[in-house]
Design an enzyme around this catalytic site. Structure first.
Site: not given
Ligand SMILES: [Zn+2]
Length: 390
Positions: A96, A98, A148, A207, A234, A322, A324
């Site tokens: 949390g 960042f 942090d 950090q 960071g 690809c 996908c």
């Molecule tokens: Zn693709």
């Protein structure tokens, strides 16, 4: 059993890269790993099985958002976040920190923590190391992160009482950076003390901004605690590729070789390849899904803006070859995808997010192969985008 086990199976001969496997209470993931971001316990627009289908073996959730809504106690009552979001594989939550430092309407930062105003209901919320760990214990992810102090961007700092940021002079930045490192080290002890679950692995964070001496100092203190993993925080806050990679090359070797190293919030293909070569094992980034929602596709030769009119009558998939769901078998043409975005159809963001997530998982597959086979030229020939020089 330990909350986390890390096995290195191959080490690169000409770099610090290593390939291996992390095992958690909810199964394993191969490293180097890329974690899609499921900010609010959802990888936006995608069913969990579609996320898994891209090759993702672990995802990240943001504690900041889940604290504000629906509340981490509610998630605990629902049996934890794996069950809540229907993702049975490994999950990592950030602390949390960042988000508080970069997004929140901050009221006060002090030595004990941060007070901010909730963007959901306007209530004042106090986040401390103890509160962050309690929240992450309630969410129930397999890997949790220390709370942090992370200055949001080099030369910038949130101003108490509003979203306004003001630029810091180099001297002010140096002071703020030292203060952040001091707090990060002190807060890590409090996180370790607050941590209550032995099925969750708590990672410490280094950090220090762009100051390499501070990075060394912080790394020594953080690595001095026997933790199951360590992160470099960071970075990717506006420092640019050269400085980012200088920080990573400096810091990664200071962290225990036998533990996974996580570079938070990184990044583009080139960042990932170079960080892997410096010895980093884990990455997360919102880019695949955020860009996907904005019609920006990643390809091996560089970004593609699908709203561009040049794709109006283009029958090719986003990327030839690809595998996908958007590209395989020429399923969805650039012309169709462009139309979906022009028409504001939900399917556009879904398909391009799927392609982008698969793009990064295929990159990680090839990176792991490059390490295993000691053949980076293969990676170079297949991933021109990861080797461009700015
Ligand atoms: Zn693709």
């Amino acid at each position: 059993m330990a909350a986390l086990n890390f096995e290195i199976s191959h080490r690169s001969r000409d770099s610090a890269a290593r390939a291996g496997r992390v095992t958690t209470a909810h199964g394993s993931f191969d490293t180097p790993a890329f974690m899609p971001v499921g900010t609010k316990a959802s990888v936006k627009g995608l069913l969990p099985e579609l996320v898994a289908d891209t090759g993702a073996q672990i995802i990240l959730n943001n504690t900041y958002h889940l604290m504000l809504r629906p509340g981490t106690d509610l998630i605990a009552r629902r049996g934890g976040v794996h069950r809540f979001m229907n993702w049975a594989r490994p999950i990592l939550t950030d602390s949390g920190g960042f988000q508080v430092f970069s997004l929140a309407d901050i009221r006060n930062i002090d030595e004990e923590g941060v007070t901010f105003r909730s963007e959901v209901d306007g209530a004042e919320v106090r986040l401390t190391p103890k509160a962050s760990i309690e929240a992450q214990n309630q969410i129930g992810a397999d890997i949790i992160m220390a709370f942090d102090d992370c200055p949001p961007a080099q030369g910038q700092e949130p101003t108490a009482g509003g979203m306004l940021r003001h630029s810091l002079s180099p001297q002010e930045y140096a002071i703020r950076n030292r203060q952040a490192v001091g707090r990060t080290i002190r807060w890590l002890d409090l996180c370790v003390q607050a941590h209550r679950r032995d099925d969750q692995a708590l990672f410490g964070i280094v950090q220090g901004g762009t100051d390499l001496e501070l990075r060394s100092y912080c790394a020594e203190a953080v690595a001095g605690l026997d933790l199951p993993g360590y992160a470099i925080g960071g970075v990717a806050v506006g420092e640019g590729f050269d400085q980012m990679i200088e920080i990573v090359r400096h810091t990664a070797p200071l962290l225990p070789d036998s533990k996974p190293r996580y570079l938070m919030g990184v990044g583009y293909e080139r960042d990932i390849v170079e960080a892997v070569r410096a010895g980093v094992d884990m990455f997360d980034c919102v880019l695949p899904t955020r860009n996907g929602r904005n019609a920006n596709a990643f390809t091996r030769t560089g970004p593609m803006r699908l709203r561009n009119s040049c794709y109006m009558e283009d029958d090719r998939p986003i990327e030839e070859g690809c595998d996908c769901r958007a590209c395989a078998g020429g399923a969805y043409s650039r012309a169709y995808l462009r139309h979906l975005f022009q028409a504001g159809e939900m399917l556009g963001p879904i398909l391009v997010s799927l392609h982008n997530l698969r793009h990064f998982q295929r990159l990680m597959l090839d990176i792991r192969a490059a390490i295993r086979d000691d053949d980076w030229s293969f990676l170079r020939s297949r991933w021109p985008v990861a080797f461009v020089t700015a």
